[in-house]
Scaffold this motif. Structure first.
Motif, PDB file in Angstrom:
ATOM      1  N   SER A 267       8.704  -0.035   3.463  1.00 53.61           N
ATOM      2  CA  SER A 267       8.126  -1.124   4.252  1.00 53.61           C
ATOM      3  C   SER A 267       8.381  -2.447   3.548  1.00 53.61           C
ATOM      4  O   SER A 267       8.316  -2.532   2.324  1.00 53.61           O
ATOM      5  CB  SER A 267       6.619  -0.912   4.429  1.00 53.61           C
ATOM      6  OG  SER A 267       6.019  -2.056   5.016  1.00 53.61           O
TER       7      SER A 267
ATOM      8  N   GLN B 172      -3.603  -5.513  -5.445  1.00 52.28           N
ATOM      9  CA  GLN B 172      -3.535  -4.354  -6.342  1.00 52.28           C
ATOM     10  C   GLN B 172      -4.417  -4.526  -7.584  1.00 52.28           C
ATOM     11  O   GLN B 172      -4.792  -3.541  -8.225  1.00 52.28           O
ATOM     12  CB  GLN B 172      -2.088  -4.099  -6.758  1.00 52.28           C
ATOM     13  CG  GLN B 172      -1.189  -3.732  -5.577  1.00 52.28           C
ATOM     14  CD  GLN B 172       0.161  -3.228  -6.035  1.00 52.28           C
ATOM     15  OE1 GLN B 172       0.256  -2.296  -6.818  1.00 52.28           O
ATOM     16  NE2 GLN B 172       1.210  -3.851  -5.522  1.00 52.28           N
TER      17      GLN B 172
ATOM     18  N   GLN C 184       6.445  -4.938   3.939  1.00 51.60           N
ATOM     19  CA  GLN C 184       5.136  -5.566   3.771  1.00 51.60           C
ATOM     20  C   GLN C 184       4.724  -5.540   2.297  1.00 51.60           C
ATOM     21  O   GLN C 184       4.689  -4.476   1.680  1.00 51.60           O
ATOM     22  CB  GLN C 184       4.083  -4.834   4.600  1.00 51.60           C
ATOM     23  CG  GLN C 184       2.643  -5.272   4.353  1.00 51.60           C
ATOM     24  CD  GLN C 184       2.404  -6.731   4.683  1.00 51.60           C
ATOM     25  OE1 GLN C 184       2.944  -7.226   5.657  1.00 51.60           O
ATOM     26  NE2 GLN C 184       1.604  -7.405   3.872  1.00 51.60           N
TER      27      GLN C 184
ATOM     28  N   ILE D 135       2.565  -5.240  -0.953  1.00 49.45           N
ATOM     29  CA  ILE D 135       1.342  -4.485  -1.250  1.00 49.45           C
ATOM     30  C   ILE D 135       0.395  -5.430  -1.976  1.00 49.45           C
ATOM     31  O   ILE D 135       0.598  -5.776  -3.142  1.00 49.45           O
ATOM     32  CB  ILE D 135       1.654  -3.244  -2.101  1.00 49.45           C
ATOM     33  CG1 ILE D 135       2.687  -2.363  -1.396  1.00 49.45           C
ATOM     34  CG2 ILE D 135       0.383  -2.454  -2.379  1.00 49.45           C
ATOM     35  CD1 ILE D 135       3.183  -1.213  -2.232  1.00 49.45           C
TER      36      ILE D 135
END
Length: 216
Positions: free
Chosen positions: A29, A36, A31, A33
């Motif tokens: 992906s 985190q 996108q 992350i």
């Protein structure tokens, strides 16, 4: 009877294959992350420790001592650098132009020292102090007020900060030499000490009470 000319046939647009129409790699992906840090695992290394990542021929206790000394030197150098920038912005008076330029030159030189000190800490396997709040807790240089001050007061504050750093340089260089950490000794003497001594000379001459137009 004239024969009608046929218009050139339009080329058919090739249809996208099923492979092209679909996502090329459904397992990946684009996108980002995010967030985190909220569920972060244990850090890679705790501050205040050293790790034997580089085979540089120094025992852990030697590297730990040097890292501790260099982090104090780093925090003081960050404080002095920022004081130079504060004075660069706020200086006023007949020597404005000279001091405005000199302060900024010294700021850049201190900034270069910061990187050299921090890199040495990392080479030794330590972690360099970095954030402003941590530097403020570590530095031994007195915090200047937020107010704008006269140029002679600015110079006096800078000379006090230089003297603190230079006193530590003499002590830390000797300790590094005695422990066999020649790299740290060389950095302190050849870079930090010599740069600060030269800056002391340039800044000190601005508070010599010497006649300007007629000798006394």
């Amino acid at each position: 009877m004239a024969t009608a000319t046929k218009a050139p046939a339009k080329k058919a647009t090739p249809k996208a294959s099923n492979d092209q129409a679909e996502q090329s790699n459904p397992a990946v992906s684009v996108q980002p992350i995010l967030n985190q840090q909220k569920l972060a695992p244990a850090p890679l290394q705790r501050f205040g420790t050293v790790s034997q990542r580089l085979p540089i021929g120094l025992d852990e206790n030697v590297r730990q001592e040097s890292v501790d000394m260099l982090n104090l030197l780093l925090a003081d150098t960050c404080s002095l650098r920022d004081m130079y920038k504060k004075h660069h912005w706020q200086v006023v008076g007949p020597t404005f132009y000279q001091l405005h330029l000199l302060y900024d030159k010294h700021y850049e030189e201190q900034d270069a020292l910061i990187d050299q000190i921090a890199e040495r800490i990392q080479i030794l396997g330590g972690i360099a102090v970095a954030m402003a709040a941590d530097i403020a807790e570590t530095t031994s240089i007195p915090r200047p007020p937020r107010d704008r001050e006269e140029a002679p007061i600015q110079v006096s504050r800078l000379l006090e900060a230089h003297q603190i750093i230079l006193k530590n340089c003499h002590e830390f260089a000797k300790r590094a030499a005695d422990s066999g950490d020649d790299g740290t000794n060389d950095l302190i003497v050849s870079n930090v000490m010599r740069t600060n001594e030269l800056q002391v000379w340039f800044v000190s001459e601005h508070v010599v009470d010497s006649p300007l137009a007629q000798a006394e």
